[in-house]
Design an enzyme around this catalytic site. Structure first.
Site, PDB file in Angstrom:
ATOM      1  N   LYS A 122     -20.696 -20.393 -15.381  1.00 40.35           N
ATOM      2  CA  LYS A 122     -20.739 -19.088 -16.081  1.00 40.35           C
ATOM      3  C   LYS A 122     -19.574 -18.343 -15.360  1.00 40.35           C
ATOM      4  O   LYS A 122     -18.967 -17.446 -16.212  1.00 40.35           O
ATOM      5  CB  LYS A 122     -22.135 -18.412 -15.895  1.00 40.35           C
ATOM      6  CG  LYS A 122     -22.138 -17.177 -16.676  1.00 40.35           C
ATOM      7  CD  LYS A 122     -23.310 -16.054 -16.113  1.00 40.35           C
ATOM      8  CE  LYS A 122     -22.993 -14.958 -15.695  1.00 40.35           C
ATOM      9  NZ  LYS A 122     -23.856 -14.172 -15.009  1.00 40.35           N
ATOM     10  N   ASP A 141     -24.980 -16.327 -20.466  1.00 39.83           N
ATOM     11  CA  ASP A 141     -25.857 -15.823 -19.383  1.00 39.83           C
ATOM     12  C   ASP A 141     -27.132 -15.190 -20.125  1.00 39.83           C
ATOM     13  O   ASP A 141     -27.423 -16.131 -21.079  1.00 39.83           O
ATOM     14  CB  ASP A 141     -25.127 -14.380 -19.125  1.00 39.83           C
ATOM     15  CG  ASP A 141     -25.109 -13.182 -20.517  1.00 39.83           C
ATOM     16  OD1 ASP A 141     -25.460 -13.813 -21.559  1.00 39.83           O
ATOM     17  OD2 ASP A 141     -24.944 -12.241 -20.138  1.00 39.83           O
TER      18      ASP A 141
END
Ligand code: SF4
Length: 211
Positions: A122, A141
């Protein structure tokens, strides 16, 4: 590939029209500062991170500075972002590695970024996409996880599997933008609790409307 690919394409078109300029909400001036801000954003709001980073970056603007910072000082500055012992260690350790291995620069390659402490896909995708314009993957996320599931882009809960599903459906030129669009829509409309379905431009296309 899902059967209802046409519906998903229409969703992307509506999002493109609604959030054409969706972008990263973390304040930063350099790839290094974005990397640090993204590490701090774990389990914390971007708003809170943006309150902390001006103080941190004024004192430690570059990797060379943060690499030499006393851990206790970093902890006291970032305390309000939560998990501050672990995050401070990640910031200083990562800065040292950047200086020792990458000449003080944030690398542009996923496998190099993943060697840094506190950096998973991420964070690496945030830096590659926002700072370097490199579409290596899709940022997943909590908002992207929720919206991808509600809208039917995936049935997965694991971020790596969600990213894989998104990469299979979303055209590569949209990989950087789509996560910012999902995050913006998730914050403003499709909230975790009480999603604003009647006001949502995706309502007619969403299998979870009104849920
Ligand atoms: S219709 Fe409701 S559940 Fe679906 S994307 Fe919009 S706000 Fe979210």
């Amino acid at each position: 590939m899902p059967k209802d690919i046409d519906r998903l394409k229409k969703i992307l078109a509506v999002l493109r029209k609604t959030y054409p300029e969706a972008d990263c909400a973390l304040d930063h001036k350099t790839p290094f500062q974005l990397l640090i801000a993204t590490i701090l954003s774990a389990q914390c709001t971007d708003q809170r991170v943006n309150l902390v980073t001006p103080v941190l970056f004024k004192k430690y603007p570059a990797a060379e500075d943060l690499a030499k910072a006393p851990l206790e000082d970093v902890e006291s500055i970032i305390r309000s972002t939560g998990f501050y012992h672990s995050k401070a260690l990640s910031l200083v350790t990562t800065s040292r590695l950047l200086v020792e291995t990458f000449g003080g620069e944030v690398p542009r390659v996923m496998k190099d970024l993943l060697t840094l402490r506190g950096v998973a896909r991420k964070t690496a995708n945030v830096v590659l996409g926002t700072s370097y314009g490199i579409a290596e993957g899709v940022v997943v996320d909590t908002h992207v996880t929720r919206l991808s599931n509600r809208l039917g882009f995936t049935r997965q809960k694991d971020p790596v599997k969600i990213e894989r599903d998104l990469m299979a459906i979303v055209p590569k030129e949209d990989w950087i933008w789509i996560s910012h669009a999902f995050i913006t829509h998730g914050r403003q409309v499709c909230k975790a609790i009480n999603p604003q379905c009647p006001a949502c431009p995706l309502e007619k296309l969403c299998p979870k409307r009104g849920v």
